[in-house]
Design a protein around this motif. Structure first.
Motif, PDB file in Angstrom:
ATOM      1  N   UNK A  29       0.785  -1.233   0.000  1.00 31.75           N
ATOM      2  CA  UNK A  29       0.000   0.000   0.000  1.00 31.75           C
ATOM      3  C   UNK A  29       0.812   1.275   0.000  1.00 31.75           C
ATOM      4  N   UNK A  30       2.118   1.180  -0.228  1.00 24.89           N
ATOM      5  CA  UNK A  30       2.941   2.387  -0.198  1.00 24.89           C
ATOM      6  C   UNK A  30       4.180   2.261  -1.055  1.00 24.89           C
ATOM      7  N   UNK A  31       5.038   3.259  -0.935  1.00 20.92           N
ATOM      8  CA  UNK A  31       6.259   3.335  -1.727  1.00 20.92           C
ATOM      9  C   UNK A  31       7.433   3.712  -0.840  1.00 20.92           C
ATOM     10  N   UNK A  32       8.608   3.211  -1.208  1.00 21.18           N
ATOM     11  CA  UNK A  32       9.841   3.737  -0.633  1.00 21.18           C
ATOM     12  C   UNK A  32      10.203   4.961  -1.454  1.00 21.18           C
ATOM     13  N   UNK A  33      10.519   6.052  -0.780  1.00 22.47           N
ATOM     14  CA  UNK A  33      10.898   7.299  -1.438  1.00 22.47           C
ATOM     15  C   UNK A  33      12.267   7.735  -0.929  1.00 22.47           C
ATOM     16  N   UNK A  34      12.997   8.433  -1.793  1.00 22.80           N
ATOM     17  CA  UNK A  34      14.329   8.933  -1.444  1.00 22.80           C
ATOM     18  C   UNK A  34      14.399  10.429  -1.683  1.00 22.80           C
ATOM     19  N   UNK A  35      15.200  11.113  -0.862  1.00 31.00           N
ATOM     20  CA  UNK A  35      15.399  12.547  -1.002  1.00 31.00           C
ATOM     21  C   UNK A  35      16.719  12.911  -0.341  1.00 31.00           C
ATOM     22  N   UNK A  36      17.163  14.115  -0.574  1.00 29.17           N
ATOM     23  CA  UNK A  36      18.401  14.593   0.035  1.00 29.17           C
ATOM     24  C   UNK A  36      18.092  15.581   1.146  1.00 29.17           C
ATOM     25  N   UNK A  37      18.844  15.445   2.226  1.00 29.15           N
ATOM     26  CA  UNK A  37      18.797  16.371   3.351  1.00 29.15           C
ATOM     27  C   UNK A  37      20.225  16.891   3.475  1.00 29.15           C
ATOM     28  N   UNK A  38      20.486  18.050   2.856  1.00 33.11           N
ATOM     29  CA  UNK A  38      21.859  18.526   2.736  1.00 33.11           C
ATOM     30  C   UNK A  38      22.591  17.604   1.777  1.00 33.11           C
ATOM     31  N   UNK A  39      23.714  17.060   2.202  1.00 30.36           N
ATOM     32  CA  UNK A  39      24.477  16.145   1.355  1.00 30.36           C
ATOM     33  C   UNK A  39      24.131  14.682   1.635  1.00 30.36           C
TER      34      UNK A  39
END
Length: 60
Positions: A29-39
């Motif tokens: 029912x969901x997704x793994x998501x990625x993002x950057x927090x600074x470096x």
């Protein structure tokens, strides 16, 4: 159930926040998501109902 999002789509939480890249197909029912927090790269699981297509803020 068909997923609204596919890997590579840019999304954000409906409550706001950073732009995130969908990293996985619909799972539990969901997704793994990625993002950057600074470096640093961050990754977390979000239910599909909590995500929306990313809308860039309008420039003044």
């Amino acid at each position: 159930m068909a997923s609204k999002f596919k890997p590579g789509d840019i999304v954000q939480l409906k409550s706001g926040g950073s732009a995130m890249t969908v990293a996985s197909d619909l799972t539990n029912g969901g997704h793994y998501c990625e993002w950057f927090k600074g470096a640093s790269s961050e990754r977390s699981f979000f239910k599909e109902e909590t995500l929306q297509e990313y809308v860039a803020p309008k420039k003044a």
